[in-house]
Every structure is written in C-alpha cells, then in structure tokens.
Design a protein around this motif. Structure first.
Motif, PDB file in Angstrom:
ATOM      1  N   ILE A   1       5.735  -1.344 -13.864  1.00  0.00           N
ATOM      2  CA  ILE A   1       5.085  -2.251 -13.292  1.00  0.00           C
ATOM      3  C   ILE A   1       5.798  -2.238 -12.119  1.00  0.00           C
ATOM      4  O   ILE A   1       5.072  -2.683 -11.074  1.00  0.00           O
ATOM      5  CB  ILE A   1       4.828  -3.877 -14.324  1.00  0.00           C
ATOM      6  N   ALA A   2       6.599  -3.251 -11.742  1.00  0.00           N
ATOM      7  CA  ALA A   2       7.820  -3.895 -11.241  1.00  0.00           C
ATOM      8  C   ALA A   2       7.744  -2.181  -9.832  1.00  0.00           C
ATOM      9  O   ALA A   2       7.709  -1.073 -10.136  1.00  0.00           O
ATOM     10  CB  ALA A   2       8.991  -4.208 -11.357  1.00  0.00           C
ATOM     11  N   ARG A   3       7.385  -2.721  -8.310  1.00  0.00           N
ATOM     12  CA  ARG A   3       7.769  -1.902  -7.721  1.00  0.00           C
ATOM     13  C   ARG A   3       9.245  -1.771  -7.380  1.00  0.00           C
ATOM     14  O   ARG A   3       9.511  -2.864  -7.608  1.00  0.00           O
ATOM     15  CB  ARG A   3       6.717  -2.273  -6.279  1.00  0.00           C
ATOM     16  N   LYS A   4       9.270  -0.926  -6.806  1.00  0.00           N
ATOM     17  CA  LYS A   4      10.385  -0.476  -6.003  1.00  0.00           C
ATOM     18  C   LYS A   4      10.392   0.197  -4.763  1.00  0.00           C
ATOM     19  O   LYS A   4       9.992   0.582  -3.903  1.00  0.00           O
ATOM     20  CB  LYS A   4      11.146   0.582  -7.293  1.00  0.00           C
ATOM     21  N   PHE A   5      12.325   0.020  -4.088  1.00  0.00           N
ATOM     22  CA  PHE A   5      12.320   0.206  -2.822  1.00  0.00           C
ATOM     23  C   PHE A   5      13.870   1.374  -2.989  1.00  0.00           C
ATOM     24  O   PHE A   5      14.287   1.539  -3.569  1.00  0.00           O
ATOM     25  CB  PHE A   5      12.784  -1.002  -2.178  1.00  0.00           C
ATOM     26  N   GLU A   6      12.628   2.308  -1.479  1.00  0.00           N
ATOM     27  CA  GLU A   6      13.237   3.637  -1.570  1.00  0.00           C
ATOM     28  C   GLU A   6      13.945   3.734   0.019  1.00  0.00           C
ATOM     29  O   GLU A   6      13.306   2.756   0.715  1.00  0.00           O
ATOM     30  CB  GLU A   6      12.545   4.504  -2.025  1.00  0.00           C
ATOM     31  N   LEU A   7      14.884   4.279   0.876  1.00  0.00           N
ATOM     32  CA  LEU A   7      15.446   4.109   1.860  1.00  0.00           C
ATOM     33  C   LEU A   7      14.185   5.747   2.365  1.00  0.00           C
ATOM     34  O   LEU A   7      13.807   6.107   2.092  1.00  0.00           O
ATOM     35  CB  LEU A   7      16.268   5.251   2.073  1.00  0.00           C
ATOM     36  N   THR A   8      13.906   4.547   3.600  1.00  0.00           N
ATOM     37  CA  THR A   8      12.939   5.666   4.557  1.00  0.00           C
ATOM     38  C   THR A   8      13.785   6.647   5.313  1.00  0.00           C
ATOM     39  O   THR A   8      15.180   7.134   5.173  1.00  0.00           O
ATOM     40  CB  THR A   8      12.427   4.936   5.658  1.00  0.00           C
ATOM     41  N   PRO A   9      13.366   8.306   5.541  1.00  0.00           N
ATOM     42  CA  PRO A   9      13.801   8.825   6.708  1.00  0.00           C
ATOM     43  C   PRO A   9      15.022   8.240   7.602  1.00  0.00           C
ATOM     44  O   PRO A   9      16.272   8.886   7.342  1.00  0.00           O
ATOM     45  CB  PRO A   9      13.328  10.051   7.317  1.00  0.00           C
ATOM     46  N   HIS A  10      14.200   7.680   8.078  1.00  0.00           N
ATOM     47  CA  HIS A  10      14.737   6.955   9.297  1.00  0.00           C
ATOM     48  C   HIS A  10      15.597   5.353   8.700  1.00  0.00           C
ATOM     49  O   HIS A  10      17.717   5.509   9.591  1.00  0.00           O
ATOM     50  CB  HIS A  10      13.981   5.440  10.447  1.00  0.00           C
ATOM     51  N   GLY A  11      15.995   5.431   7.773  1.00  0.00           N
ATOM     52  CA  GLY A  11      17.145   4.574   7.489  1.00  0.00           C
ATOM     53  C   GLY A  11      17.840   4.765   6.688  1.00  0.00           C
ATOM     54  O   GLY A  11      18.728   5.409   7.038  1.00  0.00           O
ATOM     55  N   LEU A  12      18.020   6.341   6.334  1.00  0.00           N
ATOM     56  CA  LEU A  12      18.752   7.604   5.628  1.00  0.00           C
ATOM     57  C   LEU A  12      19.182   7.696   6.968  1.00  0.00           C
ATOM     58  O   LEU A  12      21.385   7.567   6.940  1.00  0.00           O
ATOM     59  CB  LEU A  12      18.294   8.055   4.954  1.00  0.00           C
TER      60      LEU A  12
END
Length: 161
Positions: A97-108
């Motif tokens: 159910i919970a949304r998650k966070f991932e790195l964006t290409p810019h963040g990486l």
C-alpha cells in the motif's frame, strides 16, 4: 578495578577517539571540503540517497526504522529532495500500500558526483599512507560502525565491492 572501569591508557584512548571522531566529522562535512562549492547534496540527502541506492525504493516507515527518525522529519526531508528532483515517489514495486521513494536519474548523477569528489579528497589526504594503513583504517571503521549498528539493532547494508 571495577567491571566498567578501564585502564588509564584505554581511557586516554577513548578520549582521543571521541575527539578525533569529532574532528573527522568536521573534516568530512561539505563546508570543509576543498571542492565544497562543487558538492550538491547536504549530509542528510547524501545519507538517505545512499541508503536508497543500496536497498532500492524505501517507504517512510522503512526509513523511520532504518534511520531512527520520526516520520515528520523524513516527510520534510523527502519533500525537499523531491523539489530538487533528487528522488521521486513511486507505487510499491512489491504491491504494498505504501508509496516508496527511488532516486531520479538526476539524483543518482549528483550522488555519484559528490561521492567521486569525496573519494578524490580522501585519496589526496591518504596519498602518503601505505596501502596496508589505508586498508587497516577502512577495516577498523567498518568494525566500529558494524558494532554500533549491532548494538542499536539497525544494521546498515553495505554496497557490493
């Protein structure tokens, strides 16, 4: 000598470790880095993004457990990071159910850039050390951090080498 008492030389060493640890934290901060104007990420973003890079997408509850921070602090940090396009919110890849966070290409890209700057700084500082001294220092830092993690019950994943 009582159980909690240590010999004077060990007590002196503990004093030195505390003091040198304080200085190391100061030396590793972006403000004191020779290339500090190039560093893009503050310490909290760098740490959180490093954890996401190793673990993959994380939810706020997972970050709360990993960092021992309250959800409101993490919500503020992740919101600021999203505004800078460092991370993005995604549906749970595992169907939760919970949304998650991932790195964006810019963040990486920024994370890797900052990591390279930090490594170059370390390489410069340690260039006169022997290879054995550098690997011993790395092993002792790993041992120290692993002992702290074990004591707190929050192991930190390590990147594959």
């Amino acid at each position: 000598m009582q159980r909690d008492e240590l010999p004077l030389d060990v007590e002196n060493a503990l004093d030195a470790i505390e003091f040198e640890g304080m200085l190391m934290g100061r030396q590793m901060s972006p403000q004191n880095h020779p290339e500090h104007t190039v560093l893009s990420l503050d310490r909290s973003a760098y740490t959180l993004m490093s954890r996401i890079e190793i673990d993959g997408p994380l939810s706020i509850p997972q970050m709360t457990a990993a960092f021992a921070l309250d959800a409101s602090t993490l919500n503020r940090q992740t919101a600021a990071m999203m505004r800078k396009d460092l991370i993005r919110r995604i549906p749970d890849p595992d169907g939760g159910i919970a949304r998650k966070f991932e790195l964006t290409p810019h963040g990486l890209e920024l994370l890797n850039g900052d990591r390279d700057i930090k490594r170059r700084g370390l390489r410069t500082i340690l260039q006169e050390w022997s290879g054995d001294d550098v690997t011993t220092f790395a092993a002792l830092l790993h041992r120290f951090n692993s002992d702290v993690e074990r004591r707190e019950g929050r192991p930190w994943p390590r990147p594959e080498r």
